[in-house]
Scaffold this motif. Structure first.
Motif, PDB file in Angstrom:
ATOM      1  N   GLU A 171      13.039  -2.363   0.135  1.00 25.09           N
ATOM      2  CA  GLU A 171      13.765  -3.072   1.418  1.00 25.09           C
ATOM      3  C   GLU A 171      12.860  -3.208   2.523  1.00 25.09           C
ATOM      4  N   ALA A 172      11.828  -2.526   2.698  1.00 30.80           N
ATOM      5  CA  ALA A 172      10.897  -2.569   3.878  1.00 30.80           C
ATOM      6  C   ALA A 172       9.940  -3.819   3.575  1.00 30.80           C
ATOM      7  N   GLY A 173       9.647  -3.705   2.095  1.00 28.95           N
ATOM      8  CA  GLY A 173       8.795  -5.123   1.769  1.00 28.95           C
ATOM      9  C   GLY A 173       9.536  -6.395   1.808  1.00 28.95           C
TER      10      GLY A 173
ATOM     11  N   PRO B 207       0.835  -1.507  -0.179  1.00 36.21           N
ATOM     12  CA  PRO B 207       0.030  -0.028   0.035  1.00 36.21           C
ATOM     13  C   PRO B 207       0.685   1.306   0.086  1.00 36.21           C
ATOM     14  N   ARG B 208       2.081   1.273   0.671  1.00 36.01           N
ATOM     15  CA  ARG B 208       2.874   2.559   0.828  1.00 36.01           C
ATOM     16  C   ARG B 208       3.327   2.493  -0.818  1.00 36.01           C
ATOM     17  N   LEU B 209       3.873   1.781  -1.439  1.00 32.14           N
ATOM     18  CA  LEU B 209       4.418   1.870  -2.972  1.00 32.14           C
ATOM     19  C   LEU B 209       3.121   2.317  -3.683  1.00 32.14           C
ATOM     20  N   ARG B 210       1.991   1.809  -3.645  1.00 34.77           N
ATOM     21  CA  ARG B 210       0.915   2.301  -4.429  1.00 34.77           C
ATOM     22  C   ARG B 210       0.703   3.725  -4.038  1.00 34.77           C
ATOM     23  N   GLN B 211       0.705   4.415  -2.679  1.00 41.42           N
ATOM     24  CA  GLN B 211       0.229   5.409  -2.099  1.00 41.42           C
ATOM     25  C   GLN B 211       1.569   6.608  -2.868  1.00 41.42           C
ATOM     26  N   TRP B 212       2.644   5.937  -2.750  1.00 42.10           N
ATOM     27  CA  TRP B 212       3.937   6.712  -3.157  1.00 42.10           C
ATOM     28  C   TRP B 212       3.765   7.233  -4.669  1.00 42.10           C
TER      29      TRP B 212
ATOM     30  N   ASP C 166      -1.082  -2.250 -10.234  1.00 41.93           N
ATOM     31  CA  ASP C 166      -1.433  -3.673  -9.864  1.00 41.93           C
ATOM     32  C   ASP C 166      -0.196  -4.572 -10.307  1.00 41.93           C
ATOM     33  N   LEU C 167       0.345  -4.307 -11.899  1.00 42.45           N
ATOM     34  CA  LEU C 167       1.126  -5.115 -12.428  1.00 42.45           C
ATOM     35  C   LEU C 167       2.599  -5.052 -11.436  1.00 42.45           C
ATOM     36  N   VAL C 168       2.973  -3.968 -11.293  1.00 38.35           N
ATOM     37  CA  VAL C 168       4.191  -3.539 -10.560  1.00 38.35           C
ATOM     38  C   VAL C 168       4.234  -4.551  -9.341  1.00 38.35           C
ATOM     39  N   LEU C 169       3.127  -4.079  -8.380  1.00 38.42           N
ATOM     40  CA  LEU C 169       3.029  -5.168  -7.013  1.00 38.42           C
ATOM     41  C   LEU C 169       2.820  -6.402  -7.251  1.00 38.42           C
TER      42      LEU C 169
END
Length: 192
Positions: free
Chosen positions: A134-136, A80-85, A184-187
């Motif tokens: 890195e966090a993920g 969710p952080r990556l999507r928000q970023w 979605d694809l990236v995640l």
């Protein structure tokens, strides 16, 4: 008594002058005139027209760093952080392009003149993405062998939504759906 002449005041005045005259015609004398000072006073803070233009470009690019850094460093799941970023970056770029199109066009010219400033900006952005990756990985949410290379790949994969070369697409019908599909694809690609 007039406000003291500071680099911040000079940069604000420079933005106004660039907006009014464009990058081809704006001069340090125009900036000084807008401030009610001599051009020598401006040169005491910025040694050349080039240095002033680079500082304005740098300031403009830096405006999104703090907001994006807060998202990158927030607690919680990385997905969710990556999507928000990515969403925050896309929204900021759209705001800049749509809110002041003349100044946005001017900044594209200035960014072309100051590739070192742009490269530094991109490095900061990729560094923030790498922290999320890195966090993920640390949380077992993502798999990535090299967080920096993965962050660069995410940056490149999403360029349509932040690279000013694509500005004409940012308001087209379907762009939000396209953005969601790419996220979605990236995640999915990052998930362990």
């Amino acid at each position: 008594m007039a406000d003291p002449l500071t680099p911040a005041r000079i940069l604000e005045a420079t933005e106004d002058v660039l907006r009014r005259y464009g990058p081809a015609k704006a001069t340090v004398v125009d900036v000084a005139r807008a401030l009610g000072v001599s051009h020598g006073s401006v040169y005491r803070h910025f040694g050349s027209k080039s240095a002033l233009r680079e500082a304005v470009t740098d300031r403009w690019l830096d405006q999104s760093h703090a907001e994006l850094s807060a998202v990158a460093d927030a607690e919680g799941p990385a997905g969710p952080r990556l999507r928000q970023w990515l969403t925050t970056l896309f929204a900021a770029k759209r705001r800049k392009a749509g809110g002041d199109p003349e100044l946005f066009a001017t900044y594209m010219v200035l960014a072309g003149e100051n590739s070192g400033t742009v490269e530094r900006h991109i490095g900061i952005m990729i560094g923030q993405l790498a922290r999320i990756v890195e966090a993920g990985v640390a949380q077992g949410e993502f798999t990535a062998v090299d967080a920096a290379a993965t962050a660069r790949a995410v940056w490149d994969a999403t360029s349509r939504f932040h690279d000013p070369a694509y500005v004409t697409e940012w308001d087209r019908p379907g762009i939000d759906e396209a953005f969601g599909t790419v996220c979605d694809l990236v995640l999915r690609g990052l998930r362990a």
